[in-house]
Enzyme design. Structure first.
Site, PDB file in Angstrom:
ATOM      1  CB  SER A   1      -0.884   0.026   1.247  1.00  0.00           C
ATOM      2  OG  SER A   1      -1.404   1.346   1.405  1.00  0.00           O
TER       3      SER A   1
ATOM      4  CG  HIS B   1      -3.913  -1.607  -1.590  1.00  0.00           C
ATOM      5  ND1 HIS B   1      -5.062  -2.299  -1.926  1.00  0.00           N
ATOM      6  CD2 HIS B   1      -4.245  -0.855  -0.509  1.00  0.00           C
ATOM      7  CE1 HIS B   1      -6.038  -1.989  -1.073  1.00  0.00           C
ATOM      8  NE2 HIS B   1      -5.563  -1.101  -0.211  1.00  0.00           N
TER       9      HIS B   1
ATOM     10  CG  ASP C   1      -5.009   2.301   1.113  1.00  0.00           C
ATOM     11  OD1 ASP C   1      -5.998   1.551   0.946  1.00  0.00           O
ATOM     12  OD2 ASP C   1      -3.921   1.901   1.566  1.00  0.00           O
TER      13      ASP C   1
ATOM     14  CG  MET D   1      -8.109   6.986   3.033  1.00  0.00           C
ATOM     15  SD  MET D   1      -7.242   6.892   4.605  1.00  0.00           S
ATOM     16  CE  MET D   1      -6.422   5.303   4.438  1.00  0.00           C
TER      17      MET D   1
ATOM     18  CG  HIS E   1      -9.237   0.157  -0.202  1.00  0.00           C
ATOM     19  ND1 HIS E   1      -8.603  -0.072   1.004  1.00  0.00           N
ATOM     20  CD2 HIS E   1     -10.574   0.085   0.049  1.00  0.00           C
ATOM     21  CE1 HIS E   1      -9.522  -0.279   1.935  1.00  0.00           C
ATOM     22  NE2 HIS E   1     -10.713  -0.181   1.391  1.00  0.00           N
TER      23      HIS E   1
ATOM     24  CG  MET F   1     -11.138   3.107   2.569  1.00  0.00           C
ATOM     25  SD  MET F   1      -9.544   2.994   3.401  1.00  0.00           S
ATOM     26  CE  MET F   1      -8.458   3.206   1.998  1.00  0.00           C
TER      27      MET F   1
ATOM     28  CG  MET G   1     -11.588  -3.051   5.453  1.00  0.00           C
ATOM     29  SD  MET G   1     -10.165  -2.542   4.468  1.00  0.00           S
ATOM     30  CE  MET G   1      -9.130  -1.730   5.683  1.00  0.00           C
TER      31      MET G   1
ATOM     32  N   GLY H   1      -8.641   3.749   7.481  1.00  0.00           N
ATOM     33  CA  GLY H   1      -8.331   5.153   7.718  1.00  0.00           C
ATOM     34  C   GLY H   1      -6.855   5.426   7.938  1.00  0.00           C
TER      35      GLY H   1
ATOM     36  CG  ASP I   1      -6.266  -2.912   3.194  1.00  0.00           C
ATOM     37  OD1 ASP I   1      -5.148  -2.700   3.678  1.00  0.00           O
ATOM     38  OD2 ASP I   1      -6.912  -2.071   2.534  1.00  0.00           O
TER      39      ASP I   1
ATOM     40  N   GLY J   1      -2.578  -4.470   8.879  1.00  0.00           N
ATOM     41  CA  GLY J   1      -1.813  -5.221   9.867  1.00  0.00           C
ATOM     42  C   GLY J   1      -1.202  -6.508   9.348  1.00  0.00           C
TER      43      GLY J   1
ATOM     44  N   GLY K   1       1.274  -2.272   4.094  1.00  0.00           N
ATOM     45  CA  GLY K   1       1.870  -0.946   4.014  1.00  0.00           C
ATOM     46  C   GLY K   1       3.148  -0.888   4.806  1.00  0.00           C
ATOM     47  CB  SER K   2       3.787  -0.333   8.437  1.00  0.00           C
ATOM     48  OG  SER K   2       2.419  -0.412   8.620  1.00  0.00           O
TER      49      SER K   2
HETATM   50  C1  DX5 Z   1      -6.166   1.239   5.848  1.00  0.00           C
HETATM   51  C2  DX5 Z   1      -5.696   0.978   4.424  1.00  0.00           C
HETATM   52  C3  DX5 Z   1      -4.610  -0.021   4.322  1.00  0.00           C
HETATM   53  C4  DX5 Z   1      -3.358   0.360   5.041  1.00  0.00           C
HETATM   54  C5  DX5 Z   1      -2.609  -0.857   5.445  1.00  0.00           C
HETATM   55  O1  DX5 Z   1      -7.263   2.065   5.812  1.00  0.00           O
HETATM   56  O2  DX5 Z   1      -6.771   0.548   3.636  1.00  0.00           O
HETATM   57  O3  DX5 Z   1      -4.335  -0.332   2.972  1.00  0.00           O
HETATM   58  O4  DX5 Z   1      -2.520   1.180   4.292  1.00  0.00           O
HETATM   59  O5  DX5 Z   1      -1.515  -0.439   6.177  1.00  0.00           O
HETATM   60  P1  DX5 Z   1      -0.737  -1.413   7.165  1.00  0.00           P
HETATM   61  O6  DX5 Z   1      -0.222  -2.534   6.334  1.00  0.00           O
HETATM   62  O7  DX5 Z   1       0.341  -0.539   7.692  1.00  0.00           O
HETATM   63  O8  DX5 Z   1      -1.728  -1.853   8.200  1.00  0.00           O
HETATM   64 ZN    ZN Z   2      -6.419  -0.325   1.551  1.00  0.00          ZN
END
Ligand code: DX5
Ligand code: ZN
Length: 230
Positions: A12, A37, A39, A41, A70, A72, A141, A146, A177, A179, A199-200
């Site tokens: 992400s 991916h 995101d 928002m 994605h 949101m 999710m 967010g 998606d 953690g 992501g992280s």
């Molecule tokens: C959260 C996003 C995710 C997020 C995942 O709202 O949809 O895609 O970036 O990030 P990590 O992998 O750090 O949980």
């Molecule tokens: Zn996402």
């Protein structure tokens, strides 16, 4: 986009350097990412704001593979065309985003993209029952949407198993998606997921000028999901 159930790692770019999206997309693909991916928002459906179709269009030429968008956002329908024109291969909307999800999914496919449907942690698997023949991907999710960097919600593993049984032989991806890391990846892979957003866990330790850690992170998550610890 051909269908298979092999593990796909989808970094992400929420965790990327926002001043360097193009180079970040190229770096993660060069380091082994399967999908990118993205995101989106709106500060309304979720309590954070990222970017919109113009940014997606700007990064598209820097992505060789799948651009997985994605959304949101609520409402969704007025923006589907714009994200499809921006080059999204997959457009995922939330079932919680409004009362007319059926129409939203029709509109995504009519715009020429694969249709994804995302479920918040509190939303039951049964919500997708009447959409199974109009979706290409279901996104579970495993955090509240967010923000990146949140803790994986373990109760969602049961939902993934339920969805996998409901899907049967249909060509529908199950995406996770939130953690995802080398500890949680095997749990969701065993439950039936094939697309792992991270992501992280992908971006940590690396940068555009030092992208090798992205590759190490992607390989470690993939190996964990495939049941082979690196
Ligand atoms: C959260 C996003 C995710 C997020 C995942 O709202 O949809 O895609 O970036 O990030 P990590 O992998 O750090 O949980
Ligand atoms: Zn996402």
């Amino acid at each position: 986009m051909s269908f298979d159930r092999k593990i796909k790692i989808a970094p992400s770019i929420l965790a990327a350097d926002f001043a360097n999206f193009g180079a970040e997309c190229e770096a993660i693909e060069a380091q082994g990412a399967d999908w990118v991916h993205v995101d989106v928002m709106d500060g309304h459906f979720v309590p954070n704001i990222t970017f919109g179709p113009a940014t997606c269009a700007a990064i598209r030429p820097h992505i060789k593979g799948v651009m997985d968008v994605h959304l949101m956002i609520a409402p969704v329908d007025p923006y589907i065309e714009a994200f499809a024109r921006a080059g999204a291969d997959v457009i995922t909307a939330h079932v919680e985003a409004g009362p007319h999800t059926h129409r939203t999914l029709q509109a995504i496919r009519a715009a020429g993209a694969k249709a994804g449907l995302a479920l918040n942690p509190g939303t039951p698997a049964s919500e997708v029952e009447y959409y199974l023949d109009m979706v290409d991907l279901i996104c579970v999710m495993t955090v509240n949407p967010g923000f990146g960097g949140q803790k994986f919600i373990h109760s969602q593993i049961a939902k993934v198993k339920q969805l996998r049984a409901m899907i049967g032989d249909r060509p529908i991806h199950i995406q996770i998606d939130g953690g995802v890391d080398p500890i949680t990846a095997p749990l969701v892979a065993q439950a039936g997921a094939d697309v792992l957003v991270a992501g992280s866990a992908v971006f940590k330790g690396g940068s555009v000028s030092n992208p090798a850690p992205y590759g190490d992170n992607i390989r470690t998550i993939r190996a964990a999901a495939e049941g082979v610890w690196a």
